[in-house]
Design an enzyme around this catalytic site. Structure first.
Site, PDB file in Angstrom:
ATOM      1  N   PRO A  45      57.811  79.096  54.278  1.00  0.00           N
ATOM      2  CA  PRO A  45      56.967  79.927  53.717  1.00  0.00           C
ATOM      3  C   PRO A  45      57.038  81.149  53.870  1.00  0.00           C
ATOM      4  O   PRO A  45      56.897  81.712  54.674  1.00  0.00           O
ATOM      5  CB  PRO A  45      55.718  79.490  53.692  1.00  0.00           C
ATOM      6  CG  PRO A  45      56.445  78.847  55.272  1.00  0.00           C
ATOM      7  CD  PRO A  45      57.442  77.394  54.992  1.00  0.00           C
ATOM      8  N   ASN A  46      57.288  81.578  52.745  1.00  0.00           N
ATOM      9  CA  ASN A  46      56.756  83.302  52.686  1.00  0.00           C
ATOM     10  C   ASN A  46      58.251  84.062  52.809  1.00  0.00           C
ATOM     11  O   ASN A  46      57.644  85.884  53.270  1.00  0.00           O
ATOM     12  CB  ASN A  46      56.086  84.089  53.967  1.00  0.00           C
ATOM     13  CG  ASN A  46      54.113  83.952  53.386  1.00  0.00           C
ATOM     14  OD1 ASN A  46      53.909  83.269  51.567  1.00  0.00           O
ATOM     15  ND2 ASN A  46      53.682  82.226  54.083  1.00  0.00           N
ATOM     16  N   ARG A  67      57.505  92.256  52.768  1.00  0.00           N
ATOM     17  CA  ARG A  67      56.700  91.420  54.071  1.00  0.00           C
ATOM     18  C   ARG A  67      56.707  92.087  55.171  1.00  0.00           C
ATOM     19  O   ARG A  67      57.718  92.010  55.329  1.00  0.00           O
ATOM     20  CB  ARG A  67      57.278  90.035  53.840  1.00  0.00           C
ATOM     21  CG  ARG A  67      56.482  88.406  54.647  1.00  0.00           C
ATOM     22  CD  ARG A  67      56.750  87.821  55.234  1.00  0.00           C
ATOM     23  NE  ARG A  67      56.036  87.087  55.957  1.00  0.00           N
ATOM     24  CZ  ARG A  67      56.258  86.218  56.477  1.00  0.00           C
ATOM     25  NH1 ARG A  67      57.916  85.703  56.334  1.00  0.00           N
ATOM     26  NH2 ARG A  67      55.433  85.590  57.712  1.00  0.00           N
ATOM     27  N   TYR A  88      59.806  92.575  60.612  1.00  0.00           N
ATOM     28  CA  TYR A  88      60.255  91.574  59.659  1.00  0.00           C
ATOM     29  C   TYR A  88      61.664  92.286  58.697  1.00  0.00           C
ATOM     30  O   TYR A  88      62.911  91.586  58.772  1.00  0.00           O
ATOM     31  CB  TYR A  88      59.637  90.615  58.942  1.00  0.00           C
ATOM     32  CG  TYR A  88      58.883  89.638  59.281  1.00  0.00           C
ATOM     33  CD1 TYR A  88      58.845  88.346  60.417  1.00  0.00           C
ATOM     34  CD2 TYR A  88      57.916  89.304  59.110  1.00  0.00           C
ATOM     35  CE1 TYR A  88      58.499  87.421  60.696  1.00  0.00           C
ATOM     36  CE2 TYR A  88      56.581  88.477  59.488  1.00  0.00           C
ATOM     37  CZ  TYR A  88      57.304  87.560  60.276  1.00  0.00           C
ATOM     38  OH  TYR A  88      55.980  86.825  60.841  1.00  0.00           O
ATOM     39  N   ASN A 118      65.100  78.109  59.208  1.00  0.00           N
ATOM     40  CA  ASN A 118      63.550  79.305  59.875  1.00  0.00           C
ATOM     41  C   ASN A 118      62.445  78.314  58.649  1.00  0.00           C
ATOM     42  O   ASN A 118      61.959  78.493  57.957  1.00  0.00           O
ATOM     43  CB  ASN A 118      63.355  80.559  59.419  1.00  0.00           C
ATOM     44  CG  ASN A 118      62.688  81.383  59.791  1.00  0.00           C
ATOM     45  OD1 ASN A 118      61.807  80.930  60.278  1.00  0.00           O
ATOM     46  ND2 ASN A 118      63.228  82.648  60.002  1.00  0.00           N
ATOM     47  N   ALA A 144      55.610  79.677  59.098  1.00  0.00           N
ATOM     48  CA  ALA A 144      54.537  78.881  59.874  1.00  0.00           C
ATOM     49  C   ALA A 144      54.738  77.550  60.432  1.00  0.00           C
ATOM     50  O   ALA A 144      53.859  76.781  61.158  1.00  0.00           O
ATOM     51  CB  ALA A 144      53.575  79.668  58.633  1.00  0.00           C
ATOM     52  N   HIS A 160      55.171  76.045  63.944  1.00  0.00           N
ATOM     53  CA  HIS A 160      54.362  75.732  64.610  1.00  0.00           C
ATOM     54  C   HIS A 160      52.755  74.255  64.473  1.00  0.00           C
ATOM     55  O   HIS A 160      51.774  74.639  64.676  1.00  0.00           O
ATOM     56  CB  HIS A 160      53.031  77.199  64.900  1.00  0.00           C
ATOM     57  CG  HIS A 160      54.019  78.591  64.520  1.00  0.00           C
ATOM     58  ND1 HIS A 160      55.188  78.805  65.998  1.00  0.00           N
ATOM     59  CD2 HIS A 160      54.551  78.985  63.762  1.00  0.00           C
ATOM     60  CE1 HIS A 160      55.713  79.661  65.458  1.00  0.00           C
ATOM     61  NE2 HIS A 160      55.188  79.797  63.993  1.00  0.00           N
ATOM     62  N   ASP A 205      59.748  64.935  62.655  1.00  0.00           N
ATOM     63  CA  ASP A 205      60.004  63.748  61.994  1.00  0.00           C
ATOM     64  C   ASP A 205      61.910  63.569  60.989  1.00  0.00           C
ATOM     65  O   ASP A 205      62.254  63.280  61.762  1.00  0.00           O
ATOM     66  CB  ASP A 205      59.424  62.744  61.416  1.00  0.00           C
ATOM     67  CG  ASP A 205      58.015  62.588  62.228  1.00  0.00           C
ATOM     68  OD1 ASP A 205      57.907  62.658  63.502  1.00  0.00           O
ATOM     69  OD2 ASP A 205      56.622  62.539  62.615  1.00  0.00           O
ATOM     70  N   GLU A 217      68.001  76.604  65.234  1.00  0.00           N
ATOM     71  CA  GLU A 217      66.487  76.979  64.545  1.00  0.00           C
ATOM     72  C   GLU A 217      65.897  78.486  65.147  1.00  0.00           C
ATOM     73  O   GLU A 217      66.326  79.142  65.905  1.00  0.00           O
ATOM     74  CB  GLU A 217      65.129  76.598  65.951  1.00  0.00           C
ATOM     75  CG  GLU A 217      63.452  77.619  65.107  1.00  0.00           C
ATOM     76  CD  GLU A 217      62.311  76.765  66.633  1.00  0.00           C
ATOM     77  OE1 GLU A 217      62.684  75.607  67.412  1.00  0.00           O
ATOM     78  OE2 GLU A 217      61.237  77.026  66.437  1.00  0.00           O
ATOM     79  N   HIS A 252      63.947  82.454  63.833  1.00  0.00           N
ATOM     80  CA  HIS A 252      63.572  82.990  63.231  1.00  0.00           C
ATOM     81  C   HIS A 252      63.737  84.440  64.197  1.00  0.00           C
ATOM     82  O   HIS A 252      64.447  84.913  64.678  1.00  0.00           O
ATOM     83  CB  HIS A 252      61.496  82.826  64.746  1.00  0.00           C
ATOM     84  CG  HIS A 252      61.504  81.582  64.885  1.00  0.00           C
ATOM     85  ND1 HIS A 252      60.592  81.176  63.533  1.00  0.00           N
ATOM     86  CD2 HIS A 252      61.296  80.573  65.747  1.00  0.00           C
ATOM     87  CE1 HIS A 252      60.283  79.659  63.724  1.00  0.00           C
ATOM     88  NE2 HIS A 252      60.881  79.302  65.356  1.00  0.00           N
ATOM     89  N   SER A 277      61.735  87.265  63.943  1.00  0.00           N
ATOM     90  CA  SER A 277      60.785  87.793  65.012  1.00  0.00           C
ATOM     91  C   SER A 277      60.646  87.052  66.469  1.00  0.00           C
ATOM     92  O   SER A 277      60.969  86.106  66.571  1.00  0.00           O
ATOM     93  CB  SER A 277      59.404  87.994  65.021  1.00  0.00           C
ATOM     94  OG  SER A 277      58.481  86.696  64.727  1.00  0.00           O
ATOM     95  N   ARG A 328      54.770  87.147  70.686  1.00  0.00           N
ATOM     96  CA  ARG A 328      53.388  87.228  68.978  1.00  0.00           C
ATOM     97  C   ARG A 328      52.376  86.675  69.730  1.00  0.00           C
ATOM     98  O   ARG A 328      52.079  86.482  71.177  1.00  0.00           O
ATOM     99  CB  ARG A 328      53.872  87.323  68.062  1.00  0.00           C
ATOM    100  CG  ARG A 328      55.529  88.279  67.611  1.00  0.00           C
ATOM    101  CD  ARG A 328      55.496  87.998  66.649  1.00  0.00           C
ATOM    102  NE  ARG A 328      55.032  88.477  64.975  1.00  0.00           N
ATOM    103  CZ  ARG A 328      55.127  88.067  64.234  1.00  0.00           C
ATOM    104  NH1 ARG A 328      56.615  87.028  63.916  1.00  0.00           N
ATOM    105  NH2 ARG A 328      54.654  87.721  63.068  1.00  0.00           N
ATOM    106  N   ARG A 376      51.728  81.088  67.967  1.00  0.00           N
ATOM    107  CA  ARG A 376      53.335  80.906  67.538  1.00  0.00           C
ATOM    108  C   ARG A 376      53.780  80.814  68.344  1.00  0.00           C
ATOM    109  O   ARG A 376      55.414  80.951  68.674  1.00  0.00           O
ATOM    110  CB  ARG A 376      54.035  82.118  67.129  1.00  0.00           C
ATOM    111  CG  ARG A 376      52.847  83.384  65.611  1.00  0.00           C
ATOM    112  CD  ARG A 376      53.677  84.576  65.276  1.00  0.00           C
ATOM    113  NE  ARG A 376      52.867  85.102  64.344  1.00  0.00           N
ATOM    114  CZ  ARG A 376      52.864  84.907  63.814  1.00  0.00           C
ATOM    115  NH1 ARG A 376      53.295  83.962  62.709  1.00  0.00           N
ATOM    116  NH2 ARG A 376      51.679  85.255  62.454  1.00  0.00           N
TER     117      ARG A 376
HETATM  118  C1  DQA Z   1      58.953  83.748  61.622  1.00  0.00           C
HETATM  119  C2  DQA Z   1      57.855  84.080  62.860  1.00  0.00           C
HETATM  120  C3  DQA Z   1      56.735  82.597  62.779  1.00  0.00           C
HETATM  121  O1  DQA Z   1      56.088  82.852  63.577  1.00  0.00           O
HETATM  122  C4  DQA Z   1      56.245  82.942  60.894  1.00  0.00           C
HETATM  123  O2  DQA Z   1      55.171  82.224  60.142  1.00  0.00           O
HETATM  124  C5  DQA Z   1      57.613  83.232  59.545  1.00  0.00           C
HETATM  125  C6  DQA Z   1      58.249  83.848  60.364  1.00  0.00           C
HETATM  126  C7  DQA Z   1      60.250  84.791  61.435  1.00  0.00           C
HETATM  127  O3  DQA Z   1      60.701  84.689  61.510  1.00  0.00           O
HETATM  128  O4  DQA Z   1      59.657  84.930  62.771  1.00  0.00           O
HETATM  129  O5  DQA Z   1      56.794  83.269  58.690  1.00  0.00           O
HETATM  130  O6  DQA Z   1      59.950  82.591  61.275  1.00  0.00           O
END
Ligand code: DQA
Length: 150
Positions: free
Chosen positions: A12-13, A20, A25, A78, A81, A84, A91, A102, A104, A106, A111, A115
């Site tokens: 998401p996002n 953003r 980011y 990635n 959110a 977390h 699963d 995995e 990220h 950031s 943070r 997170r």
């Molecule tokens: C993220 C870190 C997450 O905590 C956050 O919710 C994101 C982006 C990152 O790529 O740094 O949406 O996964």
């Protein structure tokens, strides 16, 4: 069937990358990230499939479909959110047994405390956080090298 494909799965996002919170980011867009992944995969003679969803169940479906295809050698994930919060994604990774890196953008550990917990890290092959968009390239590289070693 030979596995020649890496799934790059964004949560998401992340469709809003570029605009953003650029101070966190960066300014690269999701299209830039996906192009970087494709270039890295191509350097190993591999391809990427890129998917993004704002919906938890669609991310679960993407993992199921990748496993069912028999063509996906690993996943750059990635989960944003959902990292977390999502037992469902945890699963799905366990159920599909797909190798997952995995990623990220950031450094989530630097943070907010919420997170610092990842439901996915315990089942990930590797975790890359804080390397910005380069983290995606490293993740593709790692999955490709791991695959070519097998
Ligand atoms: C993220 C870190 C997450 O905590 C956050 O919710 C994101 C982006 C990152 O790529 O740094 O949406 O996964």
């Amino acid at each position: 069937m030979t596995s020649r494909r890496i799934l790059v799965l964004n949560g998401p996002n992340l469709n809003l990358l570029g605009t953003r919170e650029p101070e966190i980011y960066g300014t690269a867009t999701l299209t830039d990230v996906e192009a970087l992944c494709a270039r890295m995969a191509a350097s190993h003679g591999l391809q990427v499939e890129c998917r993004q969803s704002n919906h938890e169940g669609e991310l679960v479906d993407a993992l199921h479909e990748a496993a069912a295809s028999g063509e996906v050698l690993g996943v750059v994930l990635n989960a944003a959110a959902y990292t977390h919060t999502s037992v469902a994604l945890l699963d799905a990774v366990k159920a599909t047994r797909l190798p997952v890196v995995e990623v990220h953008l950031s450094n989530t550990h630097a943070r907010e405390p919420f997170r610092h917990t990842s439901y996915l890290s315990p089942v990930a092959e590797a975790v890359i956080a804080g390397a910005g968009v380069h983290g995606y390239g490293y993740a593709v590289d790692l999955l490709a090298l791991r695959h070519l070693r097998e």
